[in-house]
Design a protein around this motif. Sequence first.
Motif, short mmCIF file in Angstrom:
data_model
loop_
_atom_site.label_atom_id
_atom_site.label_comp_id
_atom_site.label_asym_id
_atom_site.label_seq_id
_atom_site.Cartn_x
_atom_site.Cartn_y
_atom_site.Cartn_z
N ASP A 213 0.86 -1.18 0.00
CA ASP A 213 0.00 0.00 0.00
C ASP A 213 0.90 1.23 0.00
N GLY B 208 -1.34 6.78 -2.06
CA GLY B 208 -2.31 7.26 -1.08
C GLY B 208 -2.42 8.77 -0.98
N ALA B 209 -2.37 9.45 -2.13
CA ALA B 209 -2.53 10.91 -2.12
C ALA B 209 -3.98 11.24 -1.79
N ASN B 210 -4.23 12.51 -1.49
CA ASN B 210 -5.58 12.94 -1.13
C ASN B 210 -6.15 13.87 -2.19
N HIS C 119 -4.07 3.71 -2.06
CA HIS C 119 -5.22 3.99 -1.20
C HIS C 119 -5.56 5.48 -1.28
N TYR D 149 -11.54 7.15 8.69
CA TYR D 149 -10.32 6.61 8.10
C TYR D 149 -10.00 5.19 8.58
N ASP E 255 -9.71 1.50 6.63
CA ASP E 255 -8.51 0.66 6.62
C ASP E 255 -8.79 -0.76 7.11
N TYR F 286 2.35 -1.42 4.56
CA TYR F 286 1.81 -0.07 4.40
C TYR F 286 2.93 0.95 4.54
N THR G 188 3.58 4.55 5.02
CA THR G 188 3.14 5.91 5.34
C THR G 188 4.10 6.47 6.38
N GLN H 196 1.51 7.53 11.62
CA GLN H 196 0.37 6.62 11.53
C GLN H 196 0.64 5.25 12.14
N PHE I 227 -2.11 2.12 12.43
CA PHE I 227 -2.03 0.81 11.78
C PHE I 227 -1.96 -0.32 12.81
N1 ARG Z 1 -4.30 9.25 2.41
C1 ARG Z 1 -3.54 8.86 3.55
C2 ARG Z 1 -2.83 10.06 4.14
O1 ARG Z 1 -2.67 11.06 3.48
C3 ARG Z 1 -2.52 7.80 3.26
C4 ARG Z 1 -3.10 6.46 2.90
C5 ARG Z 1 -2.22 5.35 3.35
N2 ARG Z 1 -2.81 4.06 3.17
C6 ARG Z 1 -3.75 3.54 3.95
N3 ARG Z 1 -4.22 2.35 3.68
N4 ARG Z 1 -4.22 4.19 5.00
O2 ARG Z 1 -2.42 10.01 5.27
#
Ligand code: ARG
Length: 600
Positions: free
Chosen positions: A122, A125-127, A162, A319, A323, A341, A343, A347, A351
């Motif tokens: 994973d 994972g951009a927003n 993601h 969120y 997950d 994962y 990140t 986080q 996780f």
């Molecule tokens: N969009 C999330 C962020 O900006 C990262 C995603 C990471 N992957 C996941 N499965 N949560 O923090």
Amino acid sequence: MADPSQTLVPLLQDAMAAALGEEFRSADPVIRRSAQDKFGDYQANAAMALAKTTGRPPREVAEAVVGRLRGEGVVAKAEVAGPGFINLTLEDAFLGRQAQAAAADPRLGVSEVGEPCRFVLDYGGANVAKELLVHHMRSPVIGDAMARVLGHLGHVVIRQDHLGDWGRQFGMLIEHLVDLGWEAGSAGQRTISDLNVLYQEAQTKFDGGGVFAERARRRVVQLQAGEAETVALWQALVDESERHFQAVYRRLGLTIGPDDIRAESFYNPMLEPMARELEEKGLARMDQGALCVFPEGFTGRDGQPLPVIIRNSEGAYLYAATDVAAVRYSTEDLKGERLVYFTDARQSQHFAMVFAVCREAGWLGPDSTAEHAPFGNVVGEDGRPLRTRSGDSIKLADLLDEAVARARAVVEEKSPDLGPEEQTAVAEAVGVGGLKYHDLANDRVKDYVFDWDRMLAREGNTAPYLQYAHARIRSILRRAEAGASEASGPGVAGAGGAGETSTPAESPAVLVAEPQERALVLALLGFEVAVESVAEGMSPHRLCTYLFDLASTFTSFYEACPVLRAEPAVRDSRLVLCRLTASILSTGLGLLGIEAPERM
Ligand code: ARG
């Protein structure tokens, strides 16, 4: 295969069995590369552990094993040192044969794993509606290097992006688009010049409260209910953001693409049934209006159990819930055996708790594991997250442009013979590669200081250093080829009458005589261990360290050992080493997602 430790392990095991008893045949002889020349080429460090099981002093154990070692043709010298290390010096001829085999092997001595694992990685994972900034580079760059390395080792790799495309913020974003004159039908043709500005404007209006905030709240409900026009506007926003993300990812040369997107919204329909199941399993319960799971072993500072909030008191799934659904999807639908994962370190707790919930629910294990591969920040000289001098965040696209522009200036100065097109390609490879390598070369979990000069330096543990080293060797090889075809004249390559069976060109023998030659061969034979160690720790920096060491070792070799001017057998042998070095450098950089141009 080329790695000498694979030959040494059974030899040492035979010796352990002979010296200590048959039951020690399966013990791990703990073979490692020696840290210094005076400790030989390799060490067997098992004596300390064997001393415990046998009740004999470690030195005595080591002496006994050395006494029974039958290393003819492989081990030139075995010596006991210190508390019970066995220092092994290998035969030059053995090293030569191993190097020759690696050179003839399309995989350069890196074998595929015996039991491939199904990985789900994973990363990305951009927003949506948030422009990519400098720190957004870490997840895709590290994740992609790992995807390449694991794939190269023969594992099955499933990439999952993601994408953050769901949540309450979309209410205000959509209303802002409506104010800007977007309509569902025509939305696709419009472009957003600056996603961050869009987001900030929407946020400001929302914070102002009033009618806009009310509209935004209503929009969220409409979006969740799947109201057609709202969904169309949302989709336009997602598409627009995706165009931006994919453009940056392409420029970064990532192997992840649109097909790998498994966005948050994808899991949305799964959340309600999942919540119900968690309740039925007795894992989730209502707490202050929210549906929570309290996984075992997580308590706050006050000693109270910590919740994973599945659904908040307003009825929204958050969120963490997504997950949990994503983990379950990865094991049940994608059949993932190892989920990783990528990140940032903030986080980690998230996780750990998500995984705990999944384990309790039976959606993780015993055939699957999940791990978080956290990374640190990209920081400035002051140790704080990198920003522009005026305190603004730095856009990743701008950073890429600047990296390539700076690289271009260097290429124009240092490589004036290349045509403009080739200069452009090299500048892109050096700029983008430099940026990625700068990110990968440091231990993943640590912060690293962003430094333009270090990143693009032609000396030190940098992409440009490795790229120049590679290009220099390629040029040696081109000169050798030109010389060879001059010497033998045209037509020789195809010689050998029709009747003769053409055997594949054997790699010439590798002669190991000079100490620098020996050092280079040992470095070349370490490629497999280096790649494996990357997989073991999800640590791309280990490959960087290895490649840097290899290139430095090559430089010493090339200074001490003439290649093109050597007599024919030596010249051929050294050319094999040159070719193998170049191949490992380009393959190694390739595993990191970095290009190695032929000429620079
Ligand atoms: N969009 C999330 C962020 O900006 C990262 C995603 C990471 N992957 C996941 N499965 N949560 O923090």
